[in-house]
Motif scaffolding. Structure first.
Motif, PDB file in Angstrom:
ATOM      1  N   LYS A  55      -5.488   2.220  -7.506  1.00  0.00           N
ATOM      2  CA  LYS A  55      -4.572   1.993  -8.211  1.00  0.00           C
ATOM      3  C   LYS A  55      -4.774   0.668  -9.532  1.00  0.00           C
ATOM      4  CE  LYS A  55      -0.485  -1.333  -7.086  1.00  0.00           C
ATOM      5  NZ  LYS A  55       0.586  -1.523  -6.133  1.00  0.00           N
ATOM      6  N   LEU A  56      -6.426  -0.271  -8.966  1.00  0.00           N
ATOM      7  CA  LEU A  56      -6.316  -0.591 -10.326  1.00  0.00           C
ATOM      8  C   LEU A  56      -7.567   0.120 -11.016  1.00  0.00           C
ATOM      9  CD1 LEU A  56      -7.510  -3.915  -8.680  1.00  0.00           C
ATOM     10  CD2 LEU A  56      -5.314  -3.604 -10.044  1.00  0.00           C
ATOM     11  N   GLY A  57      -7.814   1.636 -10.990  1.00  0.00           N
ATOM     12  CA  GLY A  57      -9.035   1.906 -12.105  1.00  0.00           C
ATOM     13  C   GLY A  57      -9.653   1.300 -11.770  1.00  0.00           C
ATOM     14  N   VAL A  95     -14.336  -8.222  -4.252  1.00  0.00           N
ATOM     15  CA  VAL A  95     -14.474  -7.106  -3.139  1.00  0.00           C
ATOM     16  C   VAL A  95     -12.971  -6.562  -2.982  1.00  0.00           C
ATOM     17  CG1 VAL A  95     -15.088  -6.552  -0.543  1.00  0.00           C
ATOM     18  CG2 VAL A  95     -15.897  -7.889  -1.819  1.00  0.00           C
ATOM     19  N   LEU A  96     -12.704  -4.727  -2.865  1.00  0.00           N
ATOM     20  CA  LEU A  96     -11.308  -4.145  -3.080  1.00  0.00           C
ATOM     21  C   LEU A  96     -11.578  -3.336  -1.708  1.00  0.00           C
ATOM     22  CD1 LEU A  96     -10.545  -3.643  -6.366  1.00  0.00           C
ATOM     23  CD2 LEU A  96      -9.374  -5.614  -4.824  1.00  0.00           C
ATOM     24  N   THR A  97     -10.741  -2.802  -1.178  1.00  0.00           N
ATOM     25  CA  THR A  97     -10.818  -1.063  -0.412  1.00  0.00           C
ATOM     26  C   THR A  97     -10.158  -0.553  -1.514  1.00  0.00           C
ATOM     27  OG1 THR A  97      -8.058  -1.129  -0.590  1.00  0.00           O
ATOM     28  CG2 THR A  97      -9.315  -2.156   1.372  1.00  0.00           C
ATOM     29  N   ASP A  98     -10.762   1.304  -1.123  1.00  0.00           N
ATOM     30  CA  ASP A  98     -10.881   2.681  -2.146  1.00  0.00           C
ATOM     31  C   ASP A  98      -8.823   2.246  -2.610  1.00  0.00           C
ATOM     32  OD1 ASP A  98      -9.947   2.914   0.599  1.00  0.00           O
ATOM     33  OD2 ASP A  98     -10.151   4.657   1.037  1.00  0.00           O
ATOM     34  N   HIS A  99      -7.879   1.800  -1.647  1.00  0.00           N
ATOM     35  CA  HIS A  99      -6.355   2.141  -2.312  1.00  0.00           C
ATOM     36  C   HIS A  99      -6.467   1.503  -3.218  1.00  0.00           C
ATOM     37  CE1 HIS A  99      -6.273   4.675   1.716  1.00  0.00           C
ATOM     38  NE2 HIS A  99      -6.167   3.134   2.259  1.00  0.00           N
ATOM     39  N   GLN A 100      -6.626  -0.196  -3.266  1.00  0.00           N
ATOM     40  CA  GLN A 100      -6.295  -0.863  -4.802  1.00  0.00           C
ATOM     41  C   GLN A 100      -7.397  -1.025  -5.497  1.00  0.00           C
ATOM     42  OE1 GLN A 100      -7.575  -4.294  -1.873  1.00  0.00           O
ATOM     43  NE2 GLN A 100      -6.341  -4.868  -1.548  1.00  0.00           N
TER      44      GLN A 100
END
Length: 136
Positions: free
Chosen positions: A124-126, A116-121
């Motif tokens: 960054k990870l693609g 589970v990630l934020t949109d920024h993360q």
């Protein structure tokens, strides 16, 4: 039916009543979402309550400590919690189409293969994935 939406409703109701905390039933997805909200500064903290009176079978209770921007609790750190993907309609987005929430002032919470990630993360990870919610 939708336990994440129930958690968001409980948080919004507690904010409108100016409560210090709210208790919600646990799940791993809820814990991951609450950890993101804590890291991004939308809630103070959360904890898993264990012991007598705090469990329903194998399910624990999560206590979410809400964050306010002033001592009189007039303004909460959370303005809006908007559930995007629902059990009846799942919403997925590729990595190049992740939208900015409130022109970058809010966050989108995504469920990806990296967790589970934020949109920024996720940018960054693609990674793309299921859009769980928008928070601002």
């Amino acid at each position: 039916m939708d336990s994440i939406a129930d958690m968001f409703s409980a948080i919004k109701n507690a904010i409108s009543r100016r409560r210090d905390y709210v208790d919600v039933p646990s799940s791993k997805m809820k814990e991951a979402i609450l950890e993101l909200l804590k890291k991004e500064g939308y809630i103070k903290d959360w904890e898993r309550l264990q012991g007598e009176g705090y469990t329903k079978g194998t399910q624990y209770i999560l206590r979410v400590h809400l964050k306010y921007l002033d001592p009189r609790k007039q303004q909460s750190a959370v303005r809006e919690l908007l559930r995007v993907s629902k059990p009846g309609r799942r919403v997925y987005t590729p990595k190049h189409a992740i939208r900015y929430v409130q022109k970058g002032l809010g966050i989108a919470i995504l469920s990806t293969d990296a967790g589970v990630l934020t949109d920024h993360q996720a940018r960054k990870l693609g990674k793309g994935g299921e859009v769980i919610a928008y928070v601002w």
